[in-house]
Structure formats: structure tokens, C-alpha cells
Design an enzyme around this catalytic site. Structure first.
Site, mmCIF file in Angstrom:
data_model
loop_
_atom_site.group_PDB
_atom_site.id
_atom_site.type_symbol
_atom_site.label_atom_id
_atom_site.label_comp_id
_atom_site.label_asym_id
_atom_site.label_seq_id
_atom_site.Cartn_x
_atom_site.Cartn_y
_atom_site.Cartn_z
ATOM 1 N N ALA A 134 -19.217 -1.655 -2.484
ATOM 2 C CA ALA A 134 -18.667 -2.341 -1.315
ATOM 3 C C ALA A 134 -18.261 -1.277 -0.304
ATOM 4 O O ALA A 134 -17.450 -0.397 -0.613
ATOM 5 C CB ALA A 134 -17.473 -3.202 -1.701
ATOM 6 N N ASP A 191 4.049 2.646 -4.159
ATOM 7 C CA ASP A 191 3.237 3.579 -4.936
ATOM 8 C C ASP A 191 3.208 3.036 -6.360
ATOM 9 O O ASP A 191 4.230 2.990 -7.039
ATOM 10 C CB ASP A 191 3.872 4.969 -4.890
ATOM 11 C CG ASP A 191 3.125 5.996 -5.728
ATOM 12 O OD1 ASP A 191 2.213 5.619 -6.491
ATOM 13 O OD2 ASP A 191 3.464 7.191 -5.623
ATOM 14 N N VAL A 192 2.037 2.604 -6.820
ATOM 15 C CA VAL A 192 1.961 1.927 -8.120
ATOM 16 C C VAL A 192 2.183 2.874 -9.288
ATOM 17 O O VAL A 192 2.251 2.425 -10.445
ATOM 18 C CB VAL A 192 0.623 1.185 -8.287
ATOM 19 C CG1 VAL A 192 0.473 0.083 -7.249
ATOM 20 C CG2 VAL A 192 -0.570 2.151 -8.239
ATOM 21 N N LYS A 250 -11.598 2.463 -15.217
ATOM 22 C CA LYS A 250 -12.068 1.107 -14.928
ATOM 23 C C LYS A 250 -12.493 0.375 -16.194
ATOM 24 O O LYS A 250 -12.282 -0.852 -16.307
ATOM 25 C CB LYS A 250 -13.226 1.160 -13.925
ATOM 26 C CG LYS A 250 -12.798 1.572 -12.516
ATOM 27 C CD LYS A 250 -11.783 0.597 -11.924
ATOM 28 C CE LYS A 250 -11.554 0.861 -10.441
ATOM 29 N NZ LYS A 250 -10.572 -0.080 -9.839
ATOM 30 N N ASN A 284 -5.407 -4.242 -6.839
ATOM 31 C CA ASN A 284 -6.541 -3.591 -6.208
ATOM 32 C C ASN A 284 -6.382 -2.074 -6.120
ATOM 33 O O ASN A 284 -7.360 -1.370 -5.877
ATOM 34 C CB ASN A 284 -6.722 -4.175 -4.794
ATOM 35 C CG ASN A 284 -7.838 -3.520 -4.023
ATOM 36 O OD1 ASN A 284 -9.004 -3.633 -4.386
ATOM 37 N ND2 ASN A 284 -7.492 -2.819 -2.957
ATOM 38 N N ASP A 329 0.858 -1.175 0.000
ATOM 39 C CA ASP A 329 0.000 0.000 0.000
ATOM 40 C C ASP A 329 0.898 1.229 0.000
ATOM 41 O O ASP A 329 2.062 1.166 0.405
ATOM 42 C CB ASP A 329 -0.901 0.004 1.241
ATOM 43 C CG ASP A 329 -2.158 0.833 1.044
ATOM 44 O OD1 ASP A 329 -3.243 0.245 0.915
ATOM 45 O OD2 ASP A 329 -2.048 2.083 1.007
ATOM 46 N N TYR A 346 -12.798 8.153 -13.440
ATOM 47 C CA TYR A 346 -12.794 6.829 -12.802
ATOM 48 C C TYR A 346 -13.428 5.780 -13.708
ATOM 49 O O TYR A 346 -12.903 4.663 -13.854
ATOM 50 C CB TYR A 346 -13.552 6.921 -11.474
ATOM 51 C CG TYR A 346 -13.510 5.667 -10.634
ATOM 52 C CD1 TYR A 346 -12.338 5.268 -10.013
ATOM 53 C CD2 TYR A 346 -14.653 4.903 -10.435
ATOM 54 C CE1 TYR A 346 -12.297 4.127 -9.216
ATOM 55 C CE2 TYR A 346 -14.631 3.767 -9.639
ATOM 56 C CZ TYR A 346 -13.460 3.386 -9.034
ATOM 57 O OH TYR A 346 -13.434 2.252 -8.254
#
Length: 262
Positions: free
Chosen positions: A203, A78-79, A174, A105, A50, A170
Site C-alpha cells: 500500500a 508512543d506505543v 508481523k 496500526n 500517533d 519486520y
């Protein structure tokens, strides 16, 4: 709104016994944290990651106390940074000897009307949500190709199929994750790697509450057939299925985890 009693938690059945996994954006709350816990309950060894270092260390300590220190390790990542992504996957192989499952994720949301959206808002969401998934998928495939197989599960969203005001960045990210999943699956099949995605609707977790108005949450919940939001572990259960041998003939699929039509 329907008043529907929540589900009972599903115990582990050793579906991932002996597997090693990386789960990004897994610092306790939300789908990533729930997935890490479910993987451990299913017998996997897990490297959680994370960008939030403090929360990550706290969650690692919590999981290690419950499942044993040898079962879970953690590394901040950090992706959006290729150097950190490379270090994450090198650590997974070094710590566990191989890499069997990767759950991408990490994602970033936000709400802004398209006419008022800045370049920085657009680019930031795309860089974390889409480019981050690309970087981690690429890193996973390079290592799985050399080791003879594995599974990648990406986290998409029903917003990638369905319009929602204020979510152009977003939703675009996605939808692109879904396309990336399908293309990666076709390429990876040649070396025994399966690539699928989940597409949750709603969720609930503490971080979502912080960035979403009560009015929008009520509206989104009212759309659900069960009259409630999903628990993060309910999405994690589907990720377990996609990571396990029970989905051995599935690749390039995007599975909606939703109680409404996509």
C-alpha cells in the site's frame, strides 16, 4: 507491467454509525490515516493517535473541519510507552463514553541484512510493531471486557508469511502479530470481543517512498496481479468490514489485502 486503471473511491454506508474507535499511527498518511477517514465516513467517532505530534494535530484539524470537531479527537502516543498507552485508552473512554473498535496500526520497518543487523535495529522494530500491538490490544481487551464487547483489528503484513531479504525483524514482528491476533481472539470470544487482522502486500504512501528504494518499489509492484500498488483506503475498506457487523462471525482471522498469492 500491466497498466491497470485505479479503482473508484467507495462512499460511506453508515456501517459504523454510533461506534467509537481508536486508530493508532493515524497522522494523515498511510493506512492509519485512511482508516480514520473511512471510519468517520462510516459514521464513527474517532480518537486518532500517533507519535508524530505535529502531523497528528494537523490531521485532526483537517478531519474536524470536514466531519465536525465532536467526531474526531487526537492524543499523541508512543506505543512503546505503557503509560502513554494507558492514557490513550482512558481518554477514549472518557471522551466517548465507551470503546467499540480499536485499530492497531502502529508499526516500524527498515531494511538490514540479518548478518549485519544490530540488536538495536531488531529490538526497535519488535518493540513498536509487536510489543506496541500487544500493549494496545491488552488495553483494549481490558476495557472491552468490562463493557461487554468490541472489535480489535491489527495491521499485519504478507511479509509475515512470505520471505523478503532484509526484512527479518519486520517479518518476525508481523508473523508474531498474526499469532497474537489468533490467541487473543480465542480468549476474547468469551466476553464478546472479536480480534482479527489485515495483511496488506503493498500500500503506497509518502512515508514508504522515503524508506524504500525505487528499484524495490518497482519490483514489489511488478509482483502484483493488478500491476499497481494498493491505495491506503483500499486496505482501510477491509478494516471497516472487519470492524462492522458484516464480519460478526469472524474472529482470529488474518485477511490478506493483496492482489497476489500470500
Amino acid at each position: 507491467m500491466k497498466n491497470v486503471e485505479g479503482p473508484s473511491y467507495v462512499p460511506g454506508h453508515a456501517l459504523l454509525a454510533g461506534r467509537t474507535a481508536v486508530v493508532t499511527a493515524a497522522a494523515g498518511a498511510g493506512i492509519g490515516g485512511a482508516t480514520a477517514r473511512r471510519f468517520l465516513e462510516e459514521g464513527a467517532r474517532v480518537l486518532i493517535s500517533d507519535a508524530h505530534t505535529r502531523r497528528l494535530k494537523a490531521y485532526q484539524a483537517e478531519l474536524a473541519e470536514e466531519f465536525g470537531a465532536a467526531a474526531v479527537c487526537a492524543l499523541p502516543c508512543d506505543v512503546t510507552d505503557e503509560t502513554q498507552v494507558t492514557a490513550l485508552f482512558d481518554t477514549a473512554v472518557r471522551e466517548h463514553g465507551r470503546l467499540d473498535v480499536v485499530v492497531n496500526n502502529a508499526g516500524l520497518g527498515g531494511t538490514a541484512p540479518l548478518a549485519d543487523m544490530t540488536d538495536e535495529q531488531w529490538t526497535r522494530v519488535l518493540d513498536v510493531t509487536l510489543n506496541g500491538t500487544f500493549r494496545c490490544t491488552r488495553a483494549a481487551l481490558r476495557r472491552m471486557r468490562d463493557s461487554g464487547g468490541g472489535v480489535v483489528v491489527n495491521n499485519a503484513s504478507v511479509v509475515g508469511w512470505r520471505a523478503q531479504a532484509g526484512q527479518a525483524h519486520y517479518a518476525a514482528a508481523k508473523a508474531a502479530v498474526m499469532a497474537l491476533t489468533r490467541c487473543a481472539a480465542i480468549e476474547a470470544a468469551a466476553y464478546g470481543v472479536r480480534v482479527n487482522a489485515v495483511s496488506p502486500s503493498l500500500a503506497m504512501h509518502p512515508h514508504l517512498v522515503k524508506v524504500t528504494t525505487p528499484e524495490l518499489l518497482e519490483e514489489l509492484t511488478a509482483r502484483e496481479a493488478f500491476g499497481r500498488y494498493a491505495e491506503p483506503w483500499e486496505v482501510a475498506n477491509v478494516i471497516v468490514f472487519l470492524a462492522s457487523g458484516y464480519s460478526s462471525y469472524m474472529t482470529g482471522e488474518v485477511v490478506a489485502v493483496s492482489s497476489q498469492h500470500a
